[in-house]
Design a protein around this motif. Sequence first.
Motif, PDB file in Angstrom:
ATOM      1  N   GLN A  37       0.808  -1.207   0.000  1.00 58.91           N
ATOM      2  CA  GLN A  37       0.000   0.000   0.000  1.00 58.91           C
ATOM      3  C   GLN A  37       0.852   1.274   0.000  1.00 58.91           C
ATOM      4  O   GLN A  37       0.297   2.378  -0.007  1.00 58.91           O
ATOM      5  N   LEU A  38       2.157   1.118   0.035  1.00 57.47           N
ATOM      6  CA  LEU A  38       3.032   2.282  -0.004  1.00 57.47           C
ATOM      7  C   LEU A  38       3.094   2.853  -1.424  1.00 57.47           C
ATOM      8  O   LEU A  38       2.569   2.266  -2.370  1.00 57.47           O
ATOM      9  N   ALA A  39       3.723   3.985  -1.533  1.00 54.88           N
ATOM     10  CA  ALA A  39       3.902   4.593  -2.855  1.00 54.88           C
ATOM     11  C   ALA A  39       4.629   3.612  -3.773  1.00 54.88           C
ATOM     12  O   ALA A  39       5.512   2.867  -3.327  1.00 54.88           O
ATOM     13  N   PRO A  40       4.265   3.568  -5.059  1.00 52.61           N
ATOM     14  CA  PRO A  40       4.864   2.585  -5.981  1.00 52.61           C
ATOM     15  C   PRO A  40       6.387   2.611  -6.002  1.00 52.61           C
ATOM     16  O   PRO A  40       7.024   1.560  -6.087  1.00 52.61           O
ATOM     17  N   GLN A  41       6.973   3.797  -5.921  1.00 54.62           N
ATOM     18  CA  GLN A  41       8.425   3.869  -5.974  1.00 54.62           C
ATOM     19  C   GLN A  41       9.073   3.247  -4.742  1.00 54.62           C
ATOM     20  O   GLN A  41      10.209   2.778  -4.795  1.00 54.62           O
ATOM     21  N   ILE A  42       8.334   3.221  -3.620  1.00 55.20           N
ATOM     22  CA  ILE A  42       8.867   2.577  -2.418  1.00 55.20           C
ATOM     23  C   ILE A  42       8.582   1.080  -2.442  1.00 55.20           C
ATOM     24  O   ILE A  42       9.452   0.258  -2.145  1.00 55.20           O
ATOM     25  N   ALA A  43       7.353   0.711  -2.821  1.00 56.33           N
ATOM     26  CA  ALA A  43       6.979  -0.702  -2.847  1.00 56.33           C
ATOM     27  C   ALA A  43       7.819  -1.495  -3.839  1.00 56.33           C
ATOM     28  O   ALA A  43       8.062  -2.695  -3.640  1.00 56.33           O
ATOM     29  N   ALA A  44       8.274  -0.834  -4.904  1.00 57.16           N
ATOM     30  CA  ALA A  44       9.066  -1.528  -5.925  1.00 57.16           C
ATOM     31  C   ALA A  44      10.547  -1.556  -5.598  1.00 57.16           C
ATOM     32  O   ALA A  44      11.316  -2.243  -6.286  1.00 57.16           O
ATOM     33  N   ASP A  45      10.970  -0.837  -4.582  1.00 60.04           N
ATOM     34  CA  ASP A  45      12.393  -0.767  -4.226  1.00 60.04           C
ATOM     35  C   ASP A  45      12.672  -1.740  -3.089  1.00 60.04           C
ATOM     36  O   ASP A  45      12.188  -1.561  -1.965  1.00 60.04           O
ATOM     37  N   PRO A  46      13.461  -2.797  -3.329  1.00 59.39           N
ATOM     38  CA  PRO A  46      13.734  -3.786  -2.271  1.00 59.39           C
ATOM     39  C   PRO A  46      14.359  -3.166  -1.033  1.00 59.39           C
ATOM     40  O   PRO A  46      14.051  -3.580   0.099  1.00 59.39           O
ATOM     41  N   VAL A  47      15.224  -2.177  -1.211  1.00 57.08           N
ATOM     42  CA  VAL A  47      15.868  -1.549  -0.059  1.00 57.08           C
ATOM     43  C   VAL A  47      14.840  -0.779   0.779  1.00 57.08           C
ATOM     44  O   VAL A  47      14.830  -0.859   2.013  1.00 57.08           O
ATOM     45  N   ALA A  48      13.969  -0.023   0.084  1.00 58.36           N
ATOM     46  CA  ALA A  48      12.945   0.751   0.789  1.00 58.36           C
ATOM     47  C   ALA A  48      11.949  -0.179   1.486  1.00 58.36           C
ATOM     48  O   ALA A  48      11.512   0.091   2.612  1.00 58.36           O
ATOM     49  N   ARG A  49      11.604  -1.285   0.833  1.00 60.01           N
ATOM     50  CA  ARG A  49      10.688  -2.247   1.455  1.00 60.01           C
ATOM     51  C   ARG A  49      11.308  -2.843   2.707  1.00 60.01           C
ATOM     52  O   ARG A  49      10.656  -2.964   3.743  1.00 60.01           O
ATOM     53  N   ALA A  50      12.585  -3.210   2.604  1.00 61.49           N
ATOM     54  CA  ALA A  50      13.279  -3.795   3.758  1.00 61.49           C
ATOM     55  C   ALA A  50      13.360  -2.793   4.906  1.00 61.49           C
ATOM     56  O   ALA A  50      13.205  -3.157   6.079  1.00 61.49           O
ATOM     57  N   ALA A  51      13.589  -1.515   4.577  1.00 62.67           N
ATOM     58  CA  ALA A  51      13.668  -0.492   5.615  1.00 62.67           C
ATOM     59  C   ALA A  51      12.327  -0.310   6.310  1.00 62.67           C
ATOM     60  O   ALA A  51      12.262  -0.149   7.544  1.00 62.67           O
ATOM     61  N   PHE A  52      11.247  -0.338   5.528  1.00 62.12           N
ATOM     62  CA  PHE A  52       9.909  -0.202   6.110  1.00 62.12           C
ATOM     63  C   PHE A  52       9.609  -1.385   7.029  1.00 62.12           C
ATOM     64  O   PHE A  52       9.111  -1.216   8.152  1.00 62.12           O
ATOM     65  N   GLU A  53       9.895  -2.602   6.573  1.00 65.29           N
ATOM     66  CA  GLU A  53       9.629  -3.791   7.374  1.00 65.29           C
ATOM     67  C   GLU A  53      10.461  -3.789   8.654  1.00 65.29           C
ATOM     68  O   GLU A  53       9.985  -4.175   9.724  1.00 65.29           O
ATOM     69  N   HIS A  54      11.704  -3.332   8.562  1.00 63.75           N
ATOM     70  CA  HIS A  54      12.560  -3.291   9.748  1.00 63.75           C
ATOM     71  C   HIS A  54      12.057  -2.242  10.733  1.00 63.75           C
ATOM     72  O   HIS A  54      12.049  -2.473  11.955  1.00 63.75           O
ATOM     73  N   ALA A  55      11.621  -1.094  10.223  1.00 63.04           N
ATOM     74  CA  ALA A  55      11.150  -0.018  11.100  1.00 63.04           C
ATOM     75  C   ALA A  55       9.900  -0.431  11.877  1.00 63.04           C
ATOM     76  O   ALA A  55       9.689   0.022  13.010  1.00 63.04           O
ATOM     77  N   LEU A  82       0.154   0.745  10.631  1.00 59.83           N
ATOM     78  CA  LEU A  82       1.220   0.624   9.635  1.00 59.83           C
ATOM     79  C   LEU A  82       0.983   1.566   8.461  1.00 59.83           C
ATOM     80  O   LEU A  82       1.874   1.750   7.637  1.00 59.83           O
ATOM     81  N   TYR A  83      -0.195   2.145   8.397  1.00 62.14           N
ATOM     82  CA  TYR A  83      -0.531   3.031   7.277  1.00 62.14           C
ATOM     83  C   TYR A  83      -0.106   4.471   7.526  1.00 62.14           C
ATOM     84  O   TYR A  83       0.527   5.102   6.677  1.00 62.14           O
ATOM     85  N   ASP A  84      -0.436   4.988   8.712  1.00 60.40           N
ATOM     86  CA  ASP A  84      -0.112   6.394   8.979  1.00 60.40           C
ATOM     87  C   ASP A  84       0.602   6.618  10.305  1.00 60.40           C
ATOM     88  O   ASP A  84       0.851   7.761  10.690  1.00 60.40           O
ATOM     89  N   GLY A  85       0.912   5.537  11.028  1.00 64.75           N
ATOM     90  CA  GLY A  85       1.645   5.672  12.274  1.00 64.75           C
ATOM     91  C   GLY A  85       0.830   6.142  13.462  1.00 64.75           C
ATOM     92  O   GLY A  85       1.384   6.390  14.537  1.00 64.75           O
ATOM     93  N   SER A  86      -0.483   6.252  13.320  1.00 70.70           N
ATOM     94  CA  SER A  86      -1.331   6.696  14.430  1.00 70.70           C
ATOM     95  C   SER A  86      -1.500   5.572  15.452  1.00 70.70           C
ATOM     96  O   SER A  86      -1.300   4.393  15.150  1.00 70.70           O
TER      97      SER A  86
END
Length: 319
Positions: A37-55, A82-86
Amino acid sequence: MATYILRRALGVLVVMFAVVSGMFLLLHVSPVSPVNQLAPQIAADPVARAAFEHAHGLDRPLVVQYGDYLGGLLTGDMGTSLYDGSDVADQVGRALPVSLELGFLAALLAGIPAVLLGTWSALRQGRTVDHVTRVVTVVAMSLPGYWLAVLLLVSVDDPDYLPSAGGFVRFAEDPVRNVQVLLLPALVLGLGAFAMVTRSLRGGLVEAYASDHVAFARAMGSSRTQVLRRVALRGAVVPTLTVAGVLIGGLLSGTVLVENVFQIPGLGQLMVTAFQRQDYQLALGGCVATAAIFLLLNLVVDLLYLVVDPRTRQGLARA
């Protein structure tokens, strides 16, 4: 009696633990992921996906995530979205009173007419009102809730008195407008419960009136009102209470469909939004709150047996 209450309370805790565990497992083994559900440029980037999952701790073993969630839940911490951090507990806390109010109004609209009509039908067994009552209740049970909600949505739209969707205001802000907005969804939600309670009470009263207890009370000169209040209702209230307890629990916890159609910002709509966003934490928080409501209401019904049924108290006293 104290042992019975303690045993029932422990049973609620065990079932609640099973519900939380099952929902946690189902949501986390699902093939969908909140990362999608993240922005396409983040969802398609393995590094960005890994960072999100780790966070958000999604890369940790499932057992560790489960232990952390249970520990937080015991302290009232449902985690963060996980969507907006609320904060999930805050969102559930805002939505829960709306669903409880809707369920309570539906229970009133279902329960009061059901008791009156069920009693009247039993007292007029075999007459016109009894036949009409049985037909009406069968029709009410047969109407699909979603179809009825959509029908009312498109056919009833009086912004001044009965708004069909949207425009929700809280009771503290405008009590009259609040009831006007909730009236139609409460009618849809309570229709099936009205039919079931009416039929259950009618059947219980008809059976009670055919019993030896009622025949003896009549032979002793008891009036019709005394027979109804002191003998017949006591025999019919236990099975009716069982049905009503389950149905009312469903009214207060099963508002997903009605809230979504009528745009009521309650727990049901919150869970629909959470599942659409694939937000594990928010969806799980809504499910936990819904299960807790249902189980607590059923516990209250079990305890009411001790009040309305002397046989239950006597059985516990002998045990």
